[in-house]
Motif scaffolding. Sequence first.
Motif, PDB file in Angstrom:
ATOM      1  N   GLN A   1       0.847  -1.188   0.000  1.00 12.33           N
ATOM      2  CA  GLN A   1       0.000   0.000   0.000  1.00 12.33           C
ATOM      3  C   GLN A   1       0.883   1.238   0.000  1.00 12.33           C
ATOM      4  O   GLN A   1       1.616   1.478   0.963  1.00 12.33           O
TER       5      GLN A   1
ATOM      6  N   CYS B   1       5.155   3.412   2.022  1.00 12.50           N
ATOM      7  CA  CYS B   1       4.673   2.137   1.487  1.00 12.50           C
ATOM      8  C   CYS B   1       4.820   1.073   2.561  1.00 12.50           C
ATOM      9  O   CYS B   1       5.868   0.981   3.212  1.00 12.50           O
TER      10      CYS B   1
ATOM     11  N   THR C   1       2.949  -2.948   4.183  1.00 11.08           N
ATOM     12  CA  THR C   1       2.062  -4.081   3.990  1.00 11.08           C
ATOM     13  C   THR C   1       1.892  -4.826   5.291  1.00 11.08           C
ATOM     14  O   THR C   1       2.791  -4.813   6.140  1.00 11.08           O
TER      15      THR C   1
ATOM     16  N   TYR D   1       5.322   3.847  -7.766  1.00 12.29           N
ATOM     17  CA  TYR D   1       5.026   2.508  -7.273  1.00 12.29           C
ATOM     18  C   TYR D   1       6.143   2.038  -6.350  1.00 12.29           C
ATOM     19  O   TYR D   1       7.324   2.248  -6.642  1.00 12.29           O
TER      20      TYR D   1
ATOM     21  N   TRP E   1       4.378  -5.613  -5.964  1.00 13.12           N
ATOM     22  CA  TRP E   1       4.178  -4.207  -6.317  1.00 13.12           C
ATOM     23  C   TRP E   1       3.104  -3.576  -5.444  1.00 13.12           C
ATOM     24  O   TRP E   1       2.166  -4.255  -5.007  1.00 13.12           O
TER      25      TRP E   1
ATOM     26  N   GLN F   1       0.152  -0.361  -5.323  1.00 13.66           N
ATOM     27  CA  GLN F   1      -0.884   0.028  -6.269  1.00 13.66           C
ATOM     28  C   GLN F   1      -0.591   1.349  -6.959  1.00 13.66           C
ATOM     29  O   GLN F   1      -1.273   1.676  -7.923  1.00 13.66           O
TER      30      GLN F   1
ATOM     31  N   THR G   1       0.803   5.653  -6.464  1.00 15.22           N
ATOM     32  CA  THR G   1       0.294   6.909  -5.933  1.00 15.22           C
ATOM     33  C   THR G   1       0.730   8.033  -6.874  1.00 15.22           C
ATOM     34  O   THR G   1       1.883   8.081  -7.303  1.00 15.22           O
TER      35      THR G   1
END
Length: 125
Positions: free
Chosen positions: A3, A20, A22, A93, A115, A117, A119
């Motif tokens: 994310q 970023c 997860t 990404y 990967w 999504q 921004t």
Amino acid sequence: QLQASGGGLVQAGGTLRLSCGTSAFSFENYALSWFRQVPGKEREGVACISMSGRNRYYLDSVKGRFTISRDNAENAVYLEMNNLKPDDTAVYYCGARYPGCTVRSGVIVADVDYWGQGTQVTVSS
């Protein structure tokens, strides 16, 4: 699975910080990277940080302006972007790759296992 966040609209010379993370797995054993892409062009590597954090690689055009960092305790990777230019406008990404960054002839290769999504970063002149 990753994310990414932190993109936005900024004037030239401004600053943004991308994040970023997860909850799906631990970043601890992965090299982490940022790529960007504009319509009609291939995704290009912007920065990559090794699993240990000791090695960092950058796209020539962002050296001295962008800084990649990681926080394994937070399971996150960041991209601090300073002195932004209109040419930095792109979708950014994040990526994770085991076990390290893939760099060939100074180019960060888009060879990742996971990967984010994307921004959007838009820099106005």
